[in-house]
Design an enzyme around this catalytic site. Sequence first.
Site, PDB file in Angstrom:
ATOM      1  N   ASP A  23       0.825  -1.197   0.000  1.00 53.22           N
ATOM      2  CA  ASP A  23       0.000   0.000   0.000  1.00 53.22           C
ATOM      3  C   ASP A  23       0.867   1.259   0.000  1.00 53.22           C
ATOM      4  O   ASP A  23       1.761   1.418   0.829  1.00 53.22           O
ATOM      5  CB  ASP A  23      -0.891  -0.014   1.242  1.00 53.22           C
ATOM      6  CG  ASP A  23      -2.043   0.969   1.170  1.00 53.22           C
ATOM      7  OD1 ASP A  23      -1.844   2.086   0.647  1.00 53.22           O
ATOM      8  OD2 ASP A  23      -3.137   0.635   1.643  1.00 53.22           O
TER       9      ASP A  23
ATOM     10  N   THR B 254      -7.029   3.591  -1.181  1.00 50.61           N
ATOM     11  CA  THR B 254      -6.734   2.169  -1.008  1.00 50.61           C
ATOM     12  C   THR B 254      -7.855   1.258  -1.498  1.00 50.61           C
ATOM     13  O   THR B 254      -7.639   0.398  -2.347  1.00 50.61           O
ATOM     14  CB  THR B 254      -6.424   1.881   0.474  1.00 50.61           C
ATOM     15  OG1 THR B 254      -5.244   2.596   0.844  1.00 50.61           O
ATOM     16  CG2 THR B 254      -6.210   0.388   0.711  1.00 50.61           C
TER      17      THR B 254
ATOM     18  N   ASN C 252     -12.549   5.061   0.745  1.00 53.79           N
ATOM     19  CA  ASN C 252     -12.063   4.148   1.777  1.00 53.79           C
ATOM     20  C   ASN C 252     -13.098   3.969   2.880  1.00 53.79           C
ATOM     21  O   ASN C 252     -13.199   2.900   3.484  1.00 53.79           O
ATOM     22  CB  ASN C 252     -10.771   4.687   2.397  1.00 53.79           C
ATOM     23  CG  ASN C 252      -9.542   4.358   1.576  1.00 53.79           C
ATOM     24  OD1 ASN C 252      -9.626   3.648   0.571  1.00 53.79           O
ATOM     25  ND2 ASN C 252      -8.405   4.859   2.001  1.00 53.79           N
TER      26      ASN C 252
ATOM     27  N   ASP D 144       2.478   2.892   3.151  1.00 49.82           N
ATOM     28  CA  ASP D 144       1.436   3.913   3.263  1.00 49.82           C
ATOM     29  C   ASP D 144       1.449   4.582   4.634  1.00 49.82           C
ATOM     30  O   ASP D 144       1.419   5.816   4.735  1.00 49.82           O
ATOM     31  CB  ASP D 144       0.072   3.284   2.993  1.00 49.82           C
ATOM     32  CG  ASP D 144      -1.055   4.307   2.996  1.00 49.82           C
ATOM     33  OD1 ASP D 144      -1.134   5.097   2.047  1.00 49.82           O
ATOM     34  OD2 ASP D 144      -1.852   4.319   3.957  1.00 49.82           O
TER      35      ASP D 144
ATOM     36  N   HIS E 170       2.169   8.550   5.406  1.00 52.92           N
ATOM     37  CA  HIS E 170       1.244   9.468   6.059  1.00 52.92           C
ATOM     38  C   HIS E 170       1.877  10.126   7.290  1.00 52.92           C
ATOM     39  O   HIS E 170       1.784  11.336   7.481  1.00 52.92           O
ATOM     40  CB  HIS E 170      -0.024   8.731   6.493  1.00 52.92           C
ATOM     41  CG  HIS E 170      -0.977   8.442   5.394  1.00 52.92           C
ATOM     42  ND1 HIS E 170      -1.512   9.420   4.581  1.00 52.92           N
ATOM     43  CD2 HIS E 170      -1.525   7.267   4.967  1.00 52.92           C
ATOM     44  CE1 HIS E 170      -2.333   8.874   3.700  1.00 52.92           C
ATOM     45  NE2 HIS E 170      -2.353   7.560   3.915  1.00 52.92           N
TER      46      HIS E 170
ATOM     47  N   ASP F  50      -1.338   0.557  -4.895  1.00 52.66           N
ATOM     48  CA  ASP F  50      -2.665   1.124  -5.130  1.00 52.66           C
ATOM     49  C   ASP F  50      -2.638   2.616  -5.450  1.00 52.66           C
ATOM     50  O   ASP F  50      -3.568   3.135  -6.068  1.00 52.66           O
ATOM     51  CB  ASP F  50      -3.579   0.875  -3.924  1.00 52.66           C
ATOM     52  CG  ASP F  50      -2.939   1.325  -2.609  1.00 52.66           C
ATOM     53  OD1 ASP F  50      -1.745   1.688  -2.619  1.00 52.66           O
ATOM     54  OD2 ASP F  50      -3.628   1.291  -1.571  1.00 52.66           O
ATOM     55  N   HIS F  51      -1.586   3.296  -5.037  1.00 52.00           N
ATOM     56  CA  HIS F  51      -1.464   4.735  -5.268  1.00 52.00           C
ATOM     57  C   HIS F  51      -0.087   5.160  -4.780  1.00 52.00           C
ATOM     58  O   HIS F  51       0.654   4.375  -4.179  1.00 52.00           O
ATOM     59  CB  HIS F  51      -2.553   5.531  -4.521  1.00 52.00           C
ATOM     60  CG  HIS F  51      -2.622   5.213  -3.053  1.00 52.00           C
ATOM     61  ND1 HIS F  51      -1.647   5.605  -2.148  1.00 52.00           N
ATOM     62  CD2 HIS F  51      -3.534   4.518  -2.328  1.00 52.00           C
ATOM     63  CE1 HIS F  51      -1.958   5.173  -0.938  1.00 52.00           C
ATOM     64  NE2 HIS F  51      -3.101   4.501  -1.028  1.00 52.00           N
TER      65      HIS F  51
ATOM     66  N   HIS G 250      -2.547  11.142  -0.156  1.00 52.39           N
ATOM     67  CA  HIS G 250      -2.921  10.786  -1.525  1.00 52.39           C
ATOM     68  C   HIS G 250      -4.378  11.161  -1.716  1.00 52.39           C
ATOM     69  O   HIS G 250      -4.918  11.944  -0.954  1.00 52.39           O
ATOM     70  CB  HIS G 250      -2.658   9.300  -1.790  1.00 52.39           C
ATOM     71  CG  HIS G 250      -3.202   8.403  -0.721  1.00 52.39           C
ATOM     72  ND1 HIS G 250      -4.470   7.871  -0.751  1.00 52.39           N
ATOM     73  CD2 HIS G 250      -2.645   7.946   0.435  1.00 52.39           C
ATOM     74  CE1 HIS G 250      -4.673   7.121   0.320  1.00 52.39           C
ATOM     75  NE2 HIS G 250      -3.581   7.147   1.072  1.00 52.39           N
TER      76      HIS G 250
END
Length: 438
Positions: free
Chosen positions: A39, A75, A96, A199, A203, A246-247, A352
């Site tokens: 992720d 996600t 999400n 991820d 963050h 996913d991103h 994101h």
Amino acid sequence: MKMKTSLRLFLLVAVATCAAGKPLSKAADRNKLLLVSFDGFRWDYDQDVDTPHLDQLARDGVKAKYITPPMLTMTSPSHFTTITGRWVEDHEVVHNMMFDPKTNLKLPHKQTLKQSKWWDNGVLPLWITAQNQGLKTASFYFPGGAANYSGQAVDRVRVTDAGHPDDNETEWRQNIDTVMSWFADEDFDLVTLYYGEPDNVGHAHGPDTPDRKRIIRQIDRTVGYLRDAIGRHRLNDSLNVIITSDHGMTTVKKRPQVDEIVLNKYLNLLKLVSFEILDYGGFGILTPRPGREQEVFDALSGAPNLTVYRKHQLPESFRLAKSQRLPPIVVVADLGFNLNSRFIVYVNKGDHGYHNGEMDMKMIFRAFGPDFKKNFVSGPFDSIHIYPLMCKVLQIEPAPHNGSLEQTQDLLLHSGGGSQRGRLSAALLLLLITSTLL
């Protein structure tokens, strides 16, 4: 003489069948597939870190320059596009958070994972399509894997709980060992394996930090452990692996350099809006009160560093306008600006949810195994095209989807499908026929 002629005829048919890409025993010839998602792994995260295992993987398999996620760059929507091959407006996992504008329900991401009514909207994910064609499938923490689809469940499911740590390297390795035993000892055909990093680190600390580089090195060690585990379980000749994400992630712009986008400065949310999710990265949604849609749209049009859309006027490239679930007003912040509704303290240093055309939102793609080329670099493509690639590798008929195998078939040996064993069998049959005819 008659028996010999019959044998020749049988062998000719067998060779022709193999040459046409239709193995004599399709089940015996099919290779297995492991889909791994990290992720938030941005496309360039391995370029400023020493990653020997990912580097070796690129030499031993295929690599795309980058992958474009769907719009939305979140996600759940992005993972479900990968596993269904459908745009977000078709599969309807539009956030999400699970939400209901009529009741103001808002459930955080991990609480939605077991909510079938959020995921089951008439689109079949790959697990179910594969099972309906006789394959065994499993989902290990992968978004969408714990739901039922028209009453059908994935054969085996592990689902993560809220608060469960995502960065335990020992547990990462244990999860790989578990998945390898499913393939080797229980003959599973398809397993999807999800990791919540990088991820969380992106963050909490931002993408341009030593903390992000540390977690990328941990991921690289995990990739090395995965490859060793494949060898230990004697799966090198039968297991294909796709590693993706996913991103991406971008640094959040903060004071004193910039002012946050506090939307309550531009419209009275309590008076004009009946439902909103506006404190979730770069993407926001609103349901205006009856008769106030134009007023809400006009007010937000004057806010800086964002673009406001009516749902039915969203750009076609977003593939969101046909959604029944998405509220009437959609807000997309400029890259790095976070949406804030009412002066809520925003702690994320990276985020994101921004426009999927931004390079910071792009993601990785790697693949290796008996059906993939070696040392091959492809151009970029959209993540929606991963689905038909997976169906080709698994030799199954795909469900209706929006992807195209033409975008990814160059990654495959012999246009994919059919294992090394199957190709070897064809060669042996050809030798046998030659010797028989002499």
